[in-house]
Each structure stands twice: as C-alpha cells, then as structure tokens.
Design an enzyme around this catalytic site. Sequence first.
Site, PDB file in Angstrom:
ATOM      1  N   TYR A  32       0.857  -1.191   0.000  1.00  0.00           N
ATOM      2  CA  TYR A  32       0.000   0.000   0.000  1.00  0.00           C
ATOM      3  C   TYR A  32       0.893   1.241   0.000  1.00  0.00           C
ATOM      4  CZ  TYR A  32      -4.585   2.014  -0.006  1.00  0.00           C
ATOM      5  OH  TYR A  32      -5.724   2.649  -0.412  1.00  0.00           O
ATOM      6  N   HIS A  34       3.065   4.527  -0.396  1.00  0.00           N
ATOM      7  CA  HIS A  34       2.907   5.978  -0.420  1.00  0.00           C
ATOM      8  C   HIS A  34       4.294   6.565  -0.670  1.00  0.00           C
ATOM      9  CE1 HIS A  34       4.590   5.745   3.578  1.00  0.00           C
ATOM     10  NE2 HIS A  34       3.585   4.983   3.983  1.00  0.00           N
ATOM     11  N   GLY A  36       6.451   7.764   1.147  1.00  0.00           N
ATOM     12  CA  GLY A  36       7.491   7.287   2.067  1.00  0.00           C
ATOM     13  C   GLY A  36       8.157   6.020   1.523  1.00  0.00           C
ATOM     14  N   HIS A  37       7.330   5.051   1.081  1.00  0.00           N
ATOM     15  CA  HIS A  37       7.895   3.821   0.508  1.00  0.00           C
ATOM     16  C   HIS A  37       8.710   4.132  -0.745  1.00  0.00           C
ATOM     17  CE1 HIS A  37       4.166   2.057   2.466  1.00  0.00           C
ATOM     18  NE2 HIS A  37       5.104   1.270   2.947  1.00  0.00           N
ATOM     19  N   GLN A  61       3.258 -10.507  12.881  1.00  0.00           N
ATOM     20  CA  GLN A  61       3.595  -9.290  13.636  1.00  0.00           C
ATOM     21  C   GLN A  61       2.344  -8.530  14.072  1.00  0.00           C
ATOM     22  OE1 GLN A  61       5.881  -7.502  10.210  1.00  0.00           O
ATOM     23  NE2 GLN A  61       4.981  -5.589  10.911  1.00  0.00           N
ATOM     24  N   GLN A 148      12.499   5.662   9.136  1.00  0.00           N
ATOM     25  CA  GLN A 148      12.741   6.011  10.540  1.00  0.00           C
ATOM     26  C   GLN A 148      11.448   6.251  11.309  1.00  0.00           C
ATOM     27  OE1 GLN A 148      15.588   9.172  10.200  1.00  0.00           O
ATOM     28  NE2 GLN A 148      17.306   7.753  10.156  1.00  0.00           N
ATOM     29  N   GLN A 153      11.571  -0.187  15.556  1.00  0.00           N
ATOM     30  CA  GLN A 153      11.825  -1.298  14.623  1.00  0.00           C
ATOM     31  C   GLN A 153      13.236  -1.193  14.041  1.00  0.00           C
ATOM     32  OE1 GLN A 153       8.955  -2.873  11.611  1.00  0.00           O
ATOM     33  NE2 GLN A 153      10.022  -1.535  10.212  1.00  0.00           N
ATOM     34  N   SER A 186       0.727   3.893   5.758  1.00  0.00           N
ATOM     35  CA  SER A 186      -0.357   3.204   5.043  1.00  0.00           C
ATOM     36  C   SER A 186      -1.634   3.265   5.862  1.00  0.00           C
ATOM     37  CB  SER A 186       0.028   1.741   4.803  1.00  0.00           C
ATOM     38  OG  SER A 186       1.234   1.684   4.080  1.00  0.00           O
TER      39      SER A 186
HETATM   40  O1  PAF Z   1       7.772  -1.708   8.518  1.00  0.00           O
HETATM   41  C1  PAF Z   1       7.114  -2.598   7.936  1.00  0.00           C
HETATM   42  O2  PAF Z   1       6.401  -2.351   6.966  1.00  0.00           O
HETATM   43  C2  PAF Z   1       7.197  -4.019   8.445  1.00  0.00           C
HETATM   44  O3  PAF Z   1       7.273  -4.067   9.828  1.00  0.00           O
HETATM   45  C3  PAF Z   1       8.323  -4.831   7.810  1.00  0.00           C
HETATM   46  C4  PAF Z   1       9.690  -4.267   8.165  1.00  0.00           C
HETATM   47  C5  PAF Z   1       8.157  -4.849   6.296  1.00  0.00           C
HETATM   48  C6  PAF Z   1       8.279  -6.274   8.309  1.00  0.00           C
HETATM   49  O4  PAF Z   1       7.080  -6.877   7.993  1.00  0.00           O
END
Ligand code: PAF
Length: 285
Positions: A32, A34, A36-37, A61, A148, A153, A186
């Site tokens: 999804y 945006h 940022g990705h 997760q 970030q 994470q 997202s």
């Molecule tokens: O940041 C995310 O989108 C998720 O936590 C990741 C790092 C892709 C792991 O599923």
Amino acid sequence: MEIIRTPVAMTAWANRMIAAGDSIALVPTMGYFHEGHLSLMRQARKLAKRVVVSLFVNPIQFGPQEDLARYPRDFDRDAALAEQEGVDVLFAPAVAAMYPEGSRTRVAVAGLTGGLCGGSRPGHFEGVTTVVAKLFHLVKPRFAVFGQKDFQQLAVIRRMTADLNWDIEIVGHSIVREADGLAMSSRNVYLSAGERQSALGLSRAIRHARQRVREGLADAAMLLREVREILTATPGIAVEYVECVDEKTLAPAARLAPGVVLAMAARVGTTRLIDNDDLFAEEVK
Ligand code: PAF
C-alpha cells in the site's frame, strides 16, 4: 520488473545476481505504497545495482485484536509504482510460502522490544525480526532500507543484524511527511477527515519539542510534560506513550542531548499512529 512469488525463486535470483557481481538493496514493506515507501526505493536505487522490494503483510507481527484483516492492500497499484521507481524485483510471497505448515522458528531481540510500541504490542517485534531475518536470508542484500518512522523497529533490526553478524548495512531513511506535517503511513487511509485533523496533534507536538530544544531546554521530563499537554489538549487523541529515549539502547533519557529521540504513539479513533523525532537533527523531517 520481475514479480517473484516463492522463496526458492527469490534465492535463485539473488544467487544469480551475486554470481554476476551485482550488489542487492532490499526494501522490506507491507505494501500500500505511499511517497514514504517510494523514497525508500529511490534510496535503495542509489545504494546498489539491484533493488528488491518485498511486499508481504506479515501475519505474525499483528496481535489478535489488531488490523491484519483490514490492512490496506492494492497489489496492482503497488506493482505499477514499484516498476516506475525502477525496482528490479517485487518479492510478494504467499503467507503459506513464508510460513509453511510446521514452521516453528522465531527470531527475538531481547531487551529492546519490551517498551515503547512493544509495551502495547506483545509479540510484534518478534514477528518483525522473524520475517526480516527470513527476508535477509532469501534476498541476500548488501543493504536494507527502512523508514525512521518505525524508529524502534529500526533500532531492533540494527541490533539483530549486528548480533547475528550479517554483512548488511542497515540504512534508515528520514520520515516523509504530508504538507501539513502528518507522518506518511499506510494506516492514514483509516482516518476520517475529522480524525486526520486530530492526528496533526502529533506533528504539532514534535514541532513544539524541536522549538524548545532550540531554545536550550535540556530537561526531558519537562519536555515530556509539555508534549503530553499538547497531545491531551487535542480532541480525539488518546496518548499511548510519549518518551525521550536513547536512539540505540532505547533507554529513557533524563537530559536532552544529541542521540535522544522523542517517540510517541497515540490512538485516533480506532487507528494507532506513531511518530518520532531526532530532536537535534538539522530540520524537521
Ligand atoms: O515496517 C514494515 O512495513 C514491516 O514491519 C516490515 C519491516 C516490512 C516487516 O514486515
């Protein structure tokens, strides 16, 4: 752009690239896309000859009460955007391919995962580190790029990578914000127009904090009180946590100094939002 659906095919591709002398940069995502990705993909493009973007909504997760079922997805749009960014491979495996029947192993980073987001999302980081470890094995990247915004994470993945002696450079990319300051996510798609206005309280609080640091405030407790006041005075925001922590150890910081990050999580309606800021960085990211 190639779309790869299975772990076996992914590793076969990675082996071919490495044999040809090409380095690989990985951008792990849950899709999804945006801006940022897309900026992570552009950063990856600068780092290595080959770019792999993984698109996998990782079920392990998400907690039982979380938004796995409604997590936004649009594969065709994501594939078109990744292709436009010059991505070489979109790795989009099925859940059964990543976690086949009988799969039991989990990768956990002790110590860094109990507080902040880990406090309200038990098991979340174990799910993240398990899938990222699997991706590292399958894609064999020399670089891996993470946003970030998910600051805890990033710290956890850096720790895991160092602890497991992976020869992978973990690259953190600054938070990308909407014009009005909201950190891109997202999950912003869940927000109603009114909730979106409320959500701006987070970036407002961050701007205030940066201003106070610029004025010379060094007492973290005082800053946290002021930031909490801004958040609680914003209708529609329910604060989950606001903390000043060391960027590496995530230990609470008493004094505001370089290396200290202001991190927060809040609910706006049913949407959980996170935001953070390295208070001593040059400018608001
Ligand atoms: O940041 C995310 O989108 C998720 O936590 C990741 C790092 C892709 C792991 O599923």
